[in-house]
Design a protein around this motif. Structure first.
Motif, PDB file in Angstrom:
ATOM      1  N   PHE A 178     -12.905  31.313  25.081  1.00  0.00           N
ATOM      2  CA  PHE A 178     -14.069  30.917  24.298  1.00  0.00           C
ATOM      3  C   PHE A 178     -14.004  29.421  24.044  1.00  0.00           C
ATOM      4  O   PHE A 178     -12.928  28.827  24.026  1.00  0.00           O
ATOM      5  CB  PHE A 178     -14.130  31.690  22.975  1.00  0.00           C
ATOM      6  N   ALA A 179     -15.174  28.822  23.845  1.00  0.00           N
ATOM      7  CA  ALA A 179     -15.253  27.382  23.591  1.00  0.00           C
ATOM      8  C   ALA A 179     -16.572  27.068  22.912  1.00  0.00           C
ATOM      9  O   ALA A 179     -17.593  27.725  23.181  1.00  0.00           O
ATOM     10  CB  ALA A 179     -15.141  26.599  24.895  1.00  0.00           C
ATOM     11  N   GLN A 181     -22.082  26.815  14.376  1.00  0.00           N
ATOM     12  CA  GLN A 181     -21.684  26.265  15.662  1.00  0.00           C
ATOM     13  C   GLN A 181     -21.657  27.377  16.714  1.00  0.00           C
ATOM     14  O   GLN A 181     -20.943  28.357  16.558  1.00  0.00           O
ATOM     15  CB  GLN A 181     -20.300  25.631  15.564  1.00  0.00           C
ATOM     16  N   PRO A 182     -22.433  27.240  17.799  1.00  0.00           N
ATOM     17  CA  PRO A 182     -22.381  28.258  18.845  1.00  0.00           C
ATOM     18  C   PRO A 182     -21.118  28.140  19.706  1.00  0.00           C
ATOM     19  O   PRO A 182     -20.643  27.033  19.982  1.00  0.00           O
ATOM     20  CB  PRO A 182     -23.633  27.984  19.676  1.00  0.00           C
ATOM     21  N   TYR A 183     -20.599  29.282  20.114  1.00  0.00           N
ATOM     22  CA  TYR A 183     -19.469  29.371  21.037  1.00  0.00           C
ATOM     23  C   TYR A 183     -19.897  30.246  22.215  1.00  0.00           C
ATOM     24  O   TYR A 183     -20.653  31.208  22.039  1.00  0.00           O
ATOM     25  CB  TYR A 183     -18.250  30.009  20.383  1.00  0.00           C
ATOM     26  N   ARG A 184     -19.387  29.917  23.374  1.00  0.00           N
ATOM     27  CA  ARG A 184     -19.585  30.787  24.536  1.00  0.00           C
ATOM     28  C   ARG A 184     -18.291  31.543  24.790  1.00  0.00           C
ATOM     29  O   ARG A 184     -17.211  30.951  24.876  1.00  0.00           O
ATOM     30  CB  ARG A 184     -19.966  29.989  25.781  1.00  0.00           C
ATOM     31  N   VAL A 185     -18.401  32.861  24.899  1.00  0.00           N
ATOM     32  CA  VAL A 185     -17.268  33.729  25.180  1.00  0.00           C
ATOM     33  C   VAL A 185     -17.420  34.233  26.607  1.00  0.00           C
ATOM     34  O   VAL A 185     -18.496  34.703  26.997  1.00  0.00           O
ATOM     35  CB  VAL A 185     -17.211  34.910  24.194  1.00  0.00           C
ATOM     36  N   SER A 186     -16.359  34.133  27.394  1.00  0.00           N
ATOM     37  CA  SER A 186     -16.443  34.514  28.802  1.00  0.00           C
ATOM     38  C   SER A 186     -15.073  34.938  29.293  1.00  0.00           C
ATOM     39  O   SER A 186     -14.110  34.999  28.533  1.00  0.00           O
ATOM     40  CB  SER A 186     -16.976  33.343  29.637  1.00  0.00           C
ATOM     41  N   LEU A 187     -14.991  35.246  30.583  1.00  0.00           N
ATOM     42  CA  LEU A 187     -13.723  35.529  31.239  1.00  0.00           C
ATOM     43  C   LEU A 187     -13.322  34.307  32.057  1.00  0.00           C
ATOM     44  O   LEU A 187     -14.178  33.569  32.550  1.00  0.00           O
ATOM     45  CB  LEU A 187     -13.837  36.758  32.146  1.00  0.00           C
ATOM     46  N   ALA A 188     -12.046  34.074  32.186  1.00  0.00           N
ATOM     47  CA  ALA A 188     -11.553  32.920  32.925  1.00  0.00           C
ATOM     48  C   ALA A 188     -12.197  32.865  34.311  1.00  0.00           C
ATOM     49  O   ALA A 188     -12.328  33.891  34.998  1.00  0.00           O
ATOM     50  CB  ALA A 188     -10.035  32.988  33.040  1.00  0.00           C
ATOM     51  N   GLY A 189     -12.590  31.675  34.704  1.00  0.00           N
ATOM     52  CA  GLY A 189     -13.239  31.517  35.998  1.00  0.00           C
ATOM     53  C   GLY A 189     -14.680  31.969  36.023  1.00  0.00           C
ATOM     54  O   GLY A 189     -15.273  32.092  37.102  1.00  0.00           O
TER      55      GLY A 189
END
Length: 239
Positions: free
Chosen positions: A196-197, A112-120
């Motif tokens: 992340f989501a 399952q792919p997840y995207r990791v980022s910074l808020a906003g």
């Protein structure tokens, strides 16, 4: 490892964040993949410049480009020692603008792919290295991303993550800082704004490069572990 990322931030916002003296008019990229050309920021003559380089390092001494796809990442722990990276680590460091990256979590037989980022979706930079390979008809400039052990919050997705730099002090330390300053920033990002989501598995296909890839999808259910004992190995089996 990091094998996909996004850079969708408006060019003017990137120019301000990184204090770039000459910007490229970038199109949004939702699924940047190895062997594609991407923007990187380098220090020249006391100023920061943006250039388009290919993702997948080709060391200057390489006889051909065949290893480029396997050199999209460099382990921070050994980057100063490995022949493929050590010269670039000393002399050719760069910032790679991004606003998120993708990692795949293994769930049973699926990933399952997840995207990791910074808020906003705040933009940041990966710590990168670049090289110029001059054995082709035209010089080829390439880059790689440095990785570290993942922050505990996302280690269940993947045990490694790229080095994320979010402030100008870190940008400066990486581009022109002395070795102790550079080493101090080669660590997992631990800011409270790390999020992340899960996202669509469409991101696994490099042909898909659209805004829908950034949208969260429902969290997948982990497979139920079986209580049954594994079968005994057959006589003569190696396992």
């Amino acid at each position: 490892m990091c094998g996909r990322y996004s850079i969708t931030t408006a060019p003017e916002a990137i120019r301000r964040l990184f204090a770039v003296s000459d910007m490229i008019n970038l199109e949004p990229r939702y699924n940047m993949a190895p062997m594609q050309r991407a923007p990187v920021i380098r220090e020249r003559d006391g100023a920061r410049h943006m250039d388009m380089l290919r993702w997948g390092l080709v060391p200057s001494w390489a006889s051909d480009e065949s290893r480029a796809a396997s050199l999209i990442n460099a382990r921070s722990e050994t980057v100063a020692e490995k022949p493929a990276f050590r010269d670039a680590y000393q002399k050719r460091r760069c910032l790679v603008p991004a606003d998120g990256f993708y990692e795949w979590r293994k769930l049973g037989r699926e990933k399952q792919p997840y995207r990791v980022s910074l808020a906003g979706d705040r933009p940041f930079a990966f710590a990168g290295l670049w090289e110029r390979w001059s054995k082709a008809a035209e010089p080829v400039e390439t880059f790689t991303l440095l990785t570290v052990e993942a922050d505990p919050r996302i280690a269940h997705i993947h045990h490694r993550m790229p080095v994320m730099l979010a402030e100008d002090a870190a940008f400066e330390a990486w581009l022109v800082g002395e070795p102790p300053a550079r080493a101090s920033i080669l660590r997992a990002y631990n800011g409270e704004d790390l999020i992340f989501a899960p996202v669509s598995r469409r991101v696994g296909n490099v042909r898909n490069d659209d805004a829908a890839l950034l949208e969260p999808v429902p969290e997948p259910e982990a497979p139920v572990a079986s209580d049954a004992a594994p079968p005994a190995p057959r006589q003569g089996s190696l396992f």
